[in-house]
Design a protein around this motif. Structure first.
Motif, PDB file in Angstrom:
ATOM      1  N   GLY A 248      44.869  37.798  49.963  1.00 35.55           N
ATOM      2  CA  GLY A 248      45.872  38.389  49.061  1.00 35.55           C
ATOM      3  C   GLY A 248      47.256  37.752  49.167  1.00 35.55           C
ATOM      4  O   GLY A 248      48.188  38.189  48.500  1.00 35.55           O
ATOM      5  N   SER A 249      47.372  36.715  50.019  1.00 37.20           N
ATOM      6  CA  SER A 249      48.711  36.182  50.286  1.00 37.20           C
ATOM      7  C   SER A 249      49.254  35.307  49.153  1.00 37.20           C
ATOM      8  O   SER A 249      50.452  35.261  48.926  1.00 37.20           O
ATOM      9  N   THR A 250      48.345  34.591  48.469  1.00 36.50           N
ATOM     10  CA  THR A 250      48.837  33.680  47.423  1.00 36.50           C
ATOM     11  C   THR A 250      47.947  33.801  46.190  1.00 36.50           C
ATOM     12  O   THR A 250      46.832  34.306  46.252  1.00 36.50           O
ATOM     13  N   THR A 251      48.461  33.323  45.083  1.00 37.74           N
ATOM     14  CA  THR A 251      47.638  33.257  43.879  1.00 37.74           C
ATOM     15  C   THR A 251      47.567  31.809  43.413  1.00 37.74           C
ATOM     16  O   THR A 251      48.579  31.139  43.259  1.00 37.74           O
ATOM     17  N   TRP A 252      46.385  31.325  43.263  1.00 44.87           N
ATOM     18  CA  TRP A 252      46.141  29.976  42.783  1.00 44.87           C
ATOM     19  C   TRP A 252      46.104  30.054  41.259  1.00 44.87           C
ATOM     20  O   TRP A 252      45.273  30.749  40.685  1.00 44.87           O
ATOM     21  N   GLU A 253      47.008  29.341  40.606  1.00 47.71           N
ATOM     22  CA  GLU A 253      47.170  29.526  39.163  1.00 47.71           C
ATOM     23  C   GLU A 253      46.026  28.937  38.346  1.00 47.71           C
ATOM     24  O   GLU A 253      45.641  29.473  37.327  1.00 47.71           O
ATOM     25  N   ASP A 254      45.500  27.798  38.814  1.00 45.95           N
ATOM     26  CA  ASP A 254      44.459  27.167  38.006  1.00 45.95           C
ATOM     27  C   ASP A 254      43.210  26.880  38.822  1.00 45.95           C
ATOM     28  O   ASP A 254      42.970  25.772  39.280  1.00 45.95           O
ATOM     29  N   PHE A 255      42.428  27.923  38.974  1.00 39.33           N
ATOM     30  CA  PHE A 255      41.178  27.812  39.733  1.00 39.33           C
ATOM     31  C   PHE A 255      40.220  26.840  39.036  1.00 39.33           C
ATOM     32  O   PHE A 255      39.460  26.114  39.695  1.00 39.33           O
ATOM     33  N   VAL A 256      40.282  26.785  37.719  1.00 36.25           N
ATOM     34  CA  VAL A 256      39.390  25.903  36.955  1.00 36.25           C
ATOM     35  C   VAL A 256      39.618  24.439  37.351  1.00 36.25           C
ATOM     36  O   VAL A 256      38.662  23.688  37.580  1.00 36.25           O
ATOM     37  N   SER A 257      40.880  24.046  37.474  1.00 35.97           N
ATOM     38  CA  SER A 257      41.174  22.662  37.872  1.00 35.97           C
ATOM     39  C   SER A 257      40.764  22.398  39.313  1.00 35.97           C
ATOM     40  O   SER A 257      40.282  21.301  39.644  1.00 35.97           O
ATOM     41  N   LEU A 258      40.924  23.415  40.157  1.00 39.14           N
ATOM     42  CA  LEU A 258      40.502  23.263  41.549  1.00 39.14           C
ATOM     43  C   LEU A 258      39.000  22.971  41.612  1.00 39.14           C
ATOM     44  O   LEU A 258      38.544  22.084  42.340  1.00 39.14           O
ATOM     45  N   THR A 288      32.151  28.883  37.331  1.00 38.14           N
ATOM     46  CA  THR A 288      33.564  29.124  37.607  1.00 38.14           C
ATOM     47  C   THR A 288      33.952  30.530  37.159  1.00 38.14           C
ATOM     48  O   THR A 288      34.624  31.281  37.870  1.00 38.14           O
ATOM     49  N   SER A 289      33.487  30.860  35.981  1.00 36.86           N
ATOM     50  CA  SER A 289      33.793  32.157  35.406  1.00 36.86           C
ATOM     51  C   SER A 289      33.226  33.289  36.259  1.00 36.86           C
ATOM     52  O   SER A 289      33.870  34.313  36.497  1.00 36.86           O
ATOM     53  N   TYR A 290      32.007  33.103  36.712  1.00 38.95           N
ATOM     54  CA  TYR A 290      31.375  34.136  37.536  1.00 38.95           C
ATOM     55  C   TYR A 290      32.128  34.290  38.868  1.00 38.95           C
ATOM     56  O   TYR A 290      32.337  35.411  39.358  1.00 38.95           O
ATOM     57  N   ALA A 291      32.565  33.163  39.421  1.00 38.25           N
ATOM     58  CA  ALA A 291      33.322  33.211  40.687  1.00 38.25           C
ATOM     59  C   ALA A 291      34.663  33.920  40.491  1.00 38.25           C
ATOM     60  O   ALA A 291      35.134  34.642  41.367  1.00 38.25           O
ATOM     61  N   LEU A 292      35.274  33.718  39.328  1.00 40.81           N
ATOM     62  CA  LEU A 292      36.545  34.411  39.048  1.00 40.81           C
ATOM     63  C   LEU A 292      36.335  35.924  38.994  1.00 40.81           C
ATOM     64  O   LEU A 292      37.200  36.699  39.379  1.00 40.81           O
ATOM     65  N   ALA A 293      35.160  36.340  38.513  1.00 34.91           N
ATOM     66  CA  ALA A 293      34.876  37.779  38.435  1.00 34.91           C
ATOM     67  C   ALA A 293      34.482  38.345  39.802  1.00 34.91           C
ATOM     68  O   ALA A 293      34.869  39.458  40.155  1.00 34.91           O
ATOM     69  N   PHE A 294      33.706  37.592  40.559  1.00 36.99           N
ATOM     70  CA  PHE A 294      33.213  38.084  41.848  1.00 36.99           C
ATOM     71  C   PHE A 294      33.433  37.050  42.951  1.00 36.99           C
ATOM     72  O   PHE A 294      32.476  36.500  43.494  1.00 36.99           O
ATOM     73  N   PRO A 295      34.703  36.804  43.318  1.00 34.45           N
ATOM     74  CA  PRO A 295      34.965  35.753  44.308  1.00 34.45           C
ATOM     75  C   PRO A 295      34.341  36.059  45.667  1.00 34.45           C
ATOM     76  O   PRO A 295      34.010  35.143  46.412  1.00 34.45           O
TER      77      PRO A 295
END
Lengths: 561, 561
Positions: A248-258, A288-295
């Motif tokens: 919860g410490s940081t937010t990665w803005e573009d997970f898709v690019s990562l 990627t989309s599924y990981a964004l929903a259920f990391p």
């Protein structure tokens, strides 16, 4: 004195609290028509209240095995406890009898319930054998017969599918996770719900069936389908690309690019040298989309396009991106192809990733396999060797494809204290008469040795006492047993409006535990898949003699010409 | 103008009147867990309202045959028409997602219904073939996927067991009466109820299942069991012995003695010369008692003790006594032994009785056979020759023992007007992409020749116009057809809140009639049990090209090393 006086009232109250059957369609009409025509004939003959004893049993273990798991009791008791015909049901019965019936019969039906019925049963989740009663049901003959079809229905499939599940567990081994995925292929909606419940009893860990999760508290499992993967066209579709790190410490803005970066790294690495061109981008978008929903719970189905060239590298790209943010991916599911080979290759790739990119534990990623699995294919996979951690099993498990019915029967064994027998030219179909008590005798190794049926009034077998156990129909098969332990099999689960003590209905978890324990206690040669040793089922010498006396008595004598 | 303006409101009202599923357990929770995890992932990706098209189809005809009967549509439409999650269900879903979910998703679930869904389907009771969509379901991808498991569940077993029933009808022949007796052996309560419904569609005449009779109006049949017979000890038990004559003119005071007289006559006659001693008296008492209850419908189960030495002579004694009072007995049921032989012997005995005692028509007494019958045994009986008029079929019919699952699938074929394909190393598992129209083309003999799938925007095939029909995956298999008749297969059965016209749900009787008619219209070589000719399923040239273009486009290219 007041305490004792209150007990029956308390007992009655508790009894009333037994819920109805899980499936609301389990009503007194869920029976064969002839139960009602017979009911009328009994009533006309003034026989309807004669006290009858019926045994519910099966004649042969399923799936070529030598054991069966008994299940379905709880639903039977729920049905019995709430048995009552409605006025509408009675009208329907009247209108459908093959002839006019007298009003008195309808008045009789209005009063029918199970307050005069007693049910003795083997505990649910027990390992059981052919010929030994699973349920002994006593009561007015009409009432007990009205219950017949429903009880047989509730026990037949339940026991069959629980046994099937136990066999799958046996071959998969204790360390594997077994998931029941059968709802879409089950025989009707209830086939699916029952399958989930009874597969859990037989040793499965979880189900995909949400309804079964809700009704029975069975753990739910599932990820995504091929349609989910092919519904994406490219990663550009993903709008909300941000992901908070695991802590919860940081937010990665573009997970898709990562993810894209990791995908490029993998494809440029030596790991991908056998491949040409890039992985399927619609698949990468879906993962990627599924990981964004259920990391926290990223598990991907990797065979929509090509497991090794696309699915696994795509999965790894997303898993590595998740790892950067402190998440640990769960693993993959394989749903086609050579599962042994693909699981090896996947494992190899995971280990190589762990080494190449220095991600500790990546090699131990979970591998789930599905795709028309059954006992045979599990056995085959074991023989080939594989790297699968969890199996998702559907069609063959829930429809009991290898043998789709168990064949329980419900036979009259006594009426008005008179033992009755059903003859047949086929000896295996002759029923064992008399109200019986049933025992399991254990040997000095702790294994069950033999099940023994005796007449109700015979002295029960005692520990260390030599008892002659006879095959019910084969004169020459007999043996003395001096048991180390004696267990009475039939316990009272329903005692009507009497004050007789009855067993509580255990929780599903307790039933499952009982089943696991009983399966483990069996001598291994009864349990093996190939040529298992039959477990012995016997009768006392006295009961043996009586069966054969009655048989001769009832069978007409022919005259050869 | 007012009439037209009112139409949609009227239509909406009518739609609201579609009842819920027969089984109240068919709710939005009767689905796979992953449908909800995917729903959340779609919602998170903002894709949840993308318009998707799914095909429901199967890949192989069951039972080694070349045809399948489609069934289950009505239940699907009932489910869709009433689809709505309750607050409790939504809480359960939230609590069981593998991770926290945002509140907005729950708000979304609260609004989910099928008002944006359209369902195109082959009419229920149609003869159908592998690969051709049975249902095409269009709507927001999330909603359609939430429906997937339930729809597949409702169609799979329904179509399987209807096909099984049709195959039993085919081998039994049109003149025989077929009775479904499977409830006690079915896979759970609903397995039984569905079996009764769909066996009726497939050509059975009646069921023993009272609940199915009540729910669907299927004729009920049944007589008595072995327990009924063995519950009697002797004719002395019967208290009320009087029976009014059929025309109501007189009352015979002692029907029991009348039966006894006939029994003595038969046993003293030359007909009984092969037997020694008397028939079983408990059986005679049971038959007499049953006749007293149902004098107009006396049908007796004759194999409790011995068919030829006891059951049939006892039946005849009661039937002759009934005949004296103007009643006509119905017949007997055989439930064990060599049914062909026993039916011949029974027929011979009935004819001999007719001659000996001058009772016209006695020889034509109905003979029902049961006992583990299936397609094979019916075929075998036909080859042996027999005198059976009606068959009671249970276990093998309702559990589809020969093949316990059909294997319907539900595949995404288009999203946002983009065709999608699911690849597989197994060609038979590659799905046919695109939103399609499907046609059945009939030849000049009136038989269906081929089913043809075309892209939605292609011109439909026309009568007498030469059309190139191509196998979807085998380049070399193609043929020109100039059809005499063209039938569009998919019709709209659910149009959400649009004003599109939709088909009425037909009655069960109409579905059954359609099934009988369609089965009869098939070219006989498709229907034969041994080596049937496969029916052709094809795609248009344009669709063929597109499938293979998309396939190459999606599949990654390997590099051999």
């Amino acid at each position: 004195m007041e305490g004792i006086g209150n007990a029956p009232a308390e007992e009655r109250r508790r009894r009333l609290a037994i819920e109805g059957p899980t499936n609301p369609m389990v009503t007194p009409l869920l029976t064969d028509h002839y139960q009602y025509t017979m009911a009328y004939a009994y009533w006309k003959a003034g026989k309807h209240n004669e006290r009858a004893v019926f045994d519910l049993f099966f004649r042969r273990n399923p799936f070529g095995g030598e054991y069966t798991v008994f299940a379905g009791l709880e639903e039977c008791i729920r049905f019995i406890a709430n048995y009552k015909l409605t006025e509408k049901e009675i009208s329907f019965i009247r209108d459908n009898l093959p002839g006019k019936c007298e009003e008195g019969f309808l008045d009789y039906l209005r009063k029918v319930d199970c307050s005069d019925v007693e049910v003795y049963s083997v505990p649910e989740g027990s390992v059981v054998f052919p010929g030994v009663p699973l349920l002994r049901v006593e009561g007015p003959i009409t009432v007990v017969q009205l219950l017949e079809t429903t009880l047989v229905n509730l026990v037949n499939y339940a026991s069959l599918v629980a046994t099937n599940a136990a066999r799958h567990r046996f071959v998969a081994g204790k360390s594997k996770i077994l998931l029941e995925f059968g709802l879409r292929r089950s025989q009707g909606p209830d086939g699916g719900i029952s399958a989930s419940k009874y597969c859990y009893i037989g040793g499965f860990d979880a189900t995909s069936n949400v309804m079964a999760g809700k009704l029975f508290g069975i753990p739910l499992r599932g990820t995504h389908s091929h349609a989910f993967v092919s519904s994406f066209l490219s990663p550009d579709e993903i709008i909300d690309k941000s992901l908070q790190s695991s802590d919860g410490s940081t937010t990665w803005e573009d997970f898709v690019s990562l993810v894209q970066n990791w995908s490029n790294k993998i494809q440029r690495s030596s790991l991908f040298s056998g491949n040409h061109g890039e992985t399927n981008q619609s698949e990468l978008a879906a993962f990627t989309s599924y990981a964004l929903a259920f990391p926290h719970n990223f598990l991907a189905l990797v065979d929509t396009y090509d497991v090794l060239r696309s699915g696994i590298p795509n999965f790894c790209a997303v898993a590595l991106a998740l790892s950067d943010l402190g998440y640990k991916a769960v693993g993959i599911r394989l749903d086609s192809g050579d599962l042994a080979y693909l699981s090896y290759e996947a494992r190899k790739f995971f280990h190589a990733i762990e080494k190449e990119f220095k991600v500790p534990g990546f090699g131990r990623m979970s591998i789930t396999a599905s795709n028309d699995l059954n006992e045979e294919t599990l056995d085959h996979l074991n023989k080939q060797g594989h790297e699968v951690d969890a199996f998702g099993i559907g069609t063959y498990l829930v429809t009991c494809y290898a043998q789709a019915a168990l064949g329980c029967v419900f036979k009259l064994v006594e009426i008005n204290n008179q033992p009755r027998i059903k003859l047949s030219e086929d000896v295996s179909k002759v029923s064992i008469p008399c109200k019986k008590r049933c025992y399991r005798l254990y040997g000095k190794e702790g294994y069950p040795l033999v099940d023994l049926m005796i007449g109700e009034n015979e002295p029960p077998p005692k520990v260390a006492e030599r008892i002659l156990c006879r095959h019910p129909f084969n004169e020459s098969k007999r043996a003395y047993v001096a048991p180390k332990r004696v267990e009475e099999l039939l316990k009272c689960y329903w005692s009507g409006n009497t004050d007789k003590a009855r067993e509580e209905l255990p929780t599903l978890k307790d039933i499952r535990d009982r089943c696991m324990k009983q399966l483990e206690e069996m001598r291994p040669d009864h349990m093996q898949r190939l040529n298992p040793t039959p477990y012995k089922v016997s009768v006392s010498a006295q009961l043996y003699d009586f069966i054969h006396f009655l048989w001769l008595n009832e069978a007409p004598v022919g005259e050869l010409q």
